[in-house]
Design a protein around this motif. Sequence first.
Motif, PDB file in Angstrom:
ATOM      1  N   HIS A  31      -8.650   3.946   0.478  1.00 59.95           N
ATOM      2  CA  HIS A  31      -9.261   5.160  -0.070  1.00 59.95           C
ATOM      3  C   HIS A  31     -10.180   5.774   0.990  1.00 59.95           C
ATOM      4  O   HIS A  31     -11.385   5.911   0.811  1.00 59.95           O
ATOM      5  CB  HIS A  31     -10.036   4.856  -1.357  1.00 59.95           C
ATOM      6  N   ILE A  32      -9.602   6.169   2.111  1.00 58.70           N
ATOM      7  CA  ILE A  32     -10.346   6.619   3.287  1.00 58.70           C
ATOM      8  C   ILE A  32     -10.286   8.140   3.382  1.00 58.70           C
ATOM      9  O   ILE A  32      -9.200   8.731   3.398  1.00 58.70           O
ATOM     10  CB  ILE A  32      -9.763   5.972   4.556  1.00 58.70           C
ATOM     11  N   ASN A  33     -11.448   8.766   3.454  1.00 59.48           N
ATOM     12  CA  ASN A  33     -11.520  10.222   3.480  1.00 59.48           C
ATOM     13  C   ASN A  33     -11.100  10.788   4.828  1.00 59.48           C
ATOM     14  O   ASN A  33     -11.253  10.144   5.876  1.00 59.48           O
ATOM     15  CB  ASN A  33     -12.937  10.694   3.148  1.00 59.48           C
ATOM     16  N   ASN A  34     -10.599  12.025   4.803  1.00 61.58           N
ATOM     17  CA  ASN A  34     -10.101  12.650   6.043  1.00 61.58           C
ATOM     18  C   ASN A  34     -11.198  12.870   7.076  1.00 61.58           C
ATOM     19  O   ASN A  34     -10.908  13.103   8.242  1.00 61.58           O
ATOM     20  CB  ASN A  34      -9.381  13.967   5.717  1.00 61.58           C
ATOM     21  N   THR A  35     -12.461  12.786   6.664  1.00 58.25           N
ATOM     22  CA  THR A  35     -13.580  12.943   7.602  1.00 58.25           C
ATOM     23  C   THR A  35     -13.966  11.642   8.289  1.00 58.25           C
ATOM     24  O   THR A  35     -14.772  11.646   9.224  1.00 58.25           O
ATOM     25  CB  THR A  35     -14.815  13.474   6.860  1.00 58.25           C
ATOM     26  N   ASN A  36     -13.437  10.526   7.820  1.00 58.82           N
ATOM     27  CA  ASN A  36     -13.856   9.214   8.303  1.00 58.82           C
ATOM     28  C   ASN A  36     -13.176   8.891   9.636  1.00 58.82           C
ATOM     29  O   ASN A  36     -11.947   8.810   9.712  1.00 58.82           O
ATOM     30  CB  ASN A  36     -13.514   8.147   7.269  1.00 58.82           C
ATOM     31  N   PRO A  37     -13.947   8.659  10.709  1.00 59.19           N
ATOM     32  CA  PRO A  37     -13.344   8.410  12.022  1.00 59.19           C
ATOM     33  C   PRO A  37     -12.563   7.112  12.127  1.00 59.19           C
ATOM     34  O   PRO A  37     -11.820   6.924  13.108  1.00 59.19           O
ATOM     35  CB  PRO A  37     -14.546   8.417  12.980  1.00 59.19           C
ATOM     36  N   VAL A  71       0.858  -1.187   0.000  1.00 61.54           N
ATOM     37  CA  VAL A  71       0.000   0.000   0.000  1.00 61.54           C
ATOM     38  C   VAL A  71       0.894   1.236   0.000  1.00 61.54           C
ATOM     39  O   VAL A  71       1.637   1.475   0.944  1.00 61.54           O
ATOM     40  CB  VAL A  71      -0.935   0.024   1.231  1.00 61.54           C
ATOM     41  N   LEU A  72       0.847   1.988  -1.085  1.00 60.68           N
ATOM     42  CA  LEU A  72       1.624   3.229  -1.162  1.00 60.68           C
ATOM     43  C   LEU A  72       0.873   4.370  -0.484  1.00 60.68           C
ATOM     44  O   LEU A  72       1.482   5.221   0.176  1.00 60.68           O
ATOM     45  CB  LEU A  72       1.898   3.582  -2.624  1.00 60.68           C
ATOM     46  N   GLY A  73      -0.455   4.403  -0.671  1.00 59.16           N
ATOM     47  CA  GLY A  73      -1.277   5.438  -0.048  1.00 59.16           C
ATOM     48  C   GLY A  73      -2.639   4.873   0.275  1.00 59.16           C
ATOM     49  O   GLY A  73      -3.240   4.175  -0.537  1.00 59.16           O
ATOM     50  N   ALA A  74      -3.138   5.157   1.479  1.00 52.36           N
ATOM     51  CA  ALA A  74      -4.405   4.579   1.927  1.00 52.36           C
ATOM     52  C   ALA A  74      -5.555   5.577   1.965  1.00 52.36           C
ATOM     53  O   ALA A  74      -6.703   5.183   2.139  1.00 52.36           O
ATOM     54  CB  ALA A  74      -4.227   3.965   3.317  1.00 52.36           C
ATOM     55  N   ALA A  75      -5.257   6.865   1.826  1.00 53.27           N
ATOM     56  CA  ALA A  75      -6.292   7.894   1.992  1.00 53.27           C
ATOM     57  C   ALA A  75      -6.965   8.236   0.667  1.00 53.27           C
ATOM     58  O   ALA A  75      -6.448   7.948  -0.419  1.00 53.27           O
ATOM     59  CB  ALA A  75      -5.696   9.154   2.605  1.00 53.27           C
ATOM     60  N   ALA A  76      -8.125   8.868   0.766  1.00 47.59           N
ATOM     61  CA  ALA A  76      -8.828   9.367  -0.411  1.00 47.59           C
ATOM     62  C   ALA A  76      -8.170  10.663  -0.889  1.00 47.59           C
ATOM     63  O   ALA A  76      -7.126  11.083  -0.359  1.00 47.59           O
ATOM     64  CB  ALA A  76     -10.306   9.604  -0.073  1.00 47.59           C
ATOM     65  N   GLY A  77      -8.763  11.302  -1.895  1.00 51.97           N
ATOM     66  CA  GLY A  77      -8.212  12.538  -2.427  1.00 51.97           C
ATOM     67  C   GLY A  77      -7.987  13.579  -1.350  1.00 51.97           C
ATOM     68  O   GLY A  77      -8.856  13.823  -0.522  1.00 51.97           O
ATOM     69  N   GLY A  78      -6.819  14.197  -1.375  1.00 53.39           N
ATOM     70  CA  GLY A  78      -6.470  15.180  -0.352  1.00 53.39           C
ATOM     71  C   GLY A  78      -5.586  14.614   0.729  1.00 53.39           C
ATOM     72  O   GLY A  78      -4.890  15.338   1.430  1.00 53.39           O
ATOM     73  N   PHE A 101     -11.109  -2.682  -0.470  1.00 52.84           N
ATOM     74  CA  PHE A 101     -12.387  -2.085  -0.840  1.00 52.84           C
ATOM     75  C   PHE A 101     -12.509  -0.647  -0.362  1.00 52.84           C
ATOM     76  O   PHE A 101     -11.933  -0.244   0.653  1.00 52.84           O
ATOM     77  CB  PHE A 101     -13.535  -2.921  -0.255  1.00 52.84           C
ATOM     78  N   ASP A 102     -13.329   0.098  -1.096  1.00 51.02           N
ATOM     79  CA  ASP A 102     -13.647   1.501  -0.853  1.00 51.02           C
ATOM     80  C   ASP A 102     -14.068   1.744   0.604  1.00 51.02           C
ATOM     81  O   ASP A 102     -15.124   1.304   1.039  1.00 51.02           O
ATOM     82  CB  ASP A 102     -14.788   1.878  -1.810  1.00 51.02           C
ATOM     83  N   GLY A 103     -13.238   2.498   1.330  1.00 48.82           N
ATOM     84  CA  GLY A 103     -13.557   2.841   2.716  1.00 48.82           C
ATOM     85  C   GLY A 103     -13.745   4.331   2.909  1.00 48.82           C
ATOM     86  O   GLY A 103     -13.528   4.853   4.005  1.00 48.82           O
ATOM     87  N   THR A 104     -14.168   5.032   1.854  1.00 46.27           N
ATOM     88  CA  THR A 104     -14.169   6.492   1.847  1.00 46.27           C
ATOM     89  C   THR A 104     -14.859   7.099   3.067  1.00 46.27           C
ATOM     90  O   THR A 104     -14.267   7.906   3.790  1.00 46.27           O
ATOM     91  CB  THR A 104     -14.832   7.029   0.560  1.00 46.27           C
ATOM     92  N   LEU A 105     -16.108   6.734   3.317  1.00 41.72           N
ATOM     93  CA  LEU A 105     -16.896   7.386   4.362  1.00 41.72           C
ATOM     94  C   LEU A 105     -17.455   6.384   5.363  1.00 41.72           C
ATOM     95  O   LEU A 105     -17.784   5.246   5.003  1.00 41.72           O
ATOM     96  CB  LEU A 105     -18.063   8.164   3.743  1.00 41.72           C
TER      97      LEU A 105
END
Length: 307
Positions: A273-279, A3-10, A223-227
């Motif tokens: 792909h986890i967004n910065n708002t996701n706890p 995994v090079l990057g785990a976060a969503a955009g931003g 899998f998509d963990g955005t929100l």
Amino acid sequence: MLVLGAAAGGGFPQWNSNNEASQRARRGDPAARPSSQSSIAVSADGENWVLFNASPDIRQQINDNPQMHPQRGVRHSPIAAVVLTNGDVDHVAGLLTLRERYPLAVYATGRVLEVLSANSIFNVLNPEFVDRRSIALNQGFEPRKKDGSGTGLRIVPFAVPGKVALYLEDESAGSNFGTVEEDTIALRVEDRKSGTYFLYVPACAKLSDTLTKQLDGASLLLFDGTLWQDDEMPLQGAGSKTGQRMGHMSLSGPEGTLAAFAESPVERKVLIHINNTNPILLSDSPERAAVEDAGWQVAYDGMEITL
């Protein structure tokens, strides 16, 4: 798999985010581990690597992971090819960093290749060195290096419910904003020698029959963990769009990921792909505990998985 990057955009913390989680990450709180934007690298032999999406953070991701470092000669890279799952900025912008006249192959659907062609800035990827190769839904292929040699991987792209990239939305096209099948794809990634395979699904708006069929026999699901919840961003004052409006399935709720995959046959499931708002980005949050209790792991930069 790396995994090079785990976060969503931003990324996390996002540059302009001042929520509690981002504040904790900037303070160096060990429970709020920073993360760069979503991308993975896969190798069948430990020498030739295929990138899945090229995030804007790719230069730092290469520097942070010795597997991605040059190994020989004056100019070298173990990166043989890049496979794109959509045309989102956080998945294609990193291509501009890979422009220093080194042989590569970029694989994408015809739809995404058209997007690259329509934007002349991507012409910095000199065609003498970088091949753009079209892939077709449900047709397997082996990513090959510029010189034609193989990588030992077999990939099958297939469509999943999603949405066209934000900057390509056409409001005159109705509620789907002009979205077509090739706008959001998932990938079945197989080791040609062992036959072992995993699924990479960084964006998905709904568990479809096609995806359900692919789960049987997979050793791993990314899998998509955005929100965490559909209206997460409006509730936090971080934006007006829901997860469904952005083409993402949320984790919680009766139709969320945790419920939908409760009976999944996949032995290892990882959220990416986890967004910065996701706890769930906070290792001490009740939401993180909930996903772990449901049998999921949360991806992090530098995470290695061997199948």
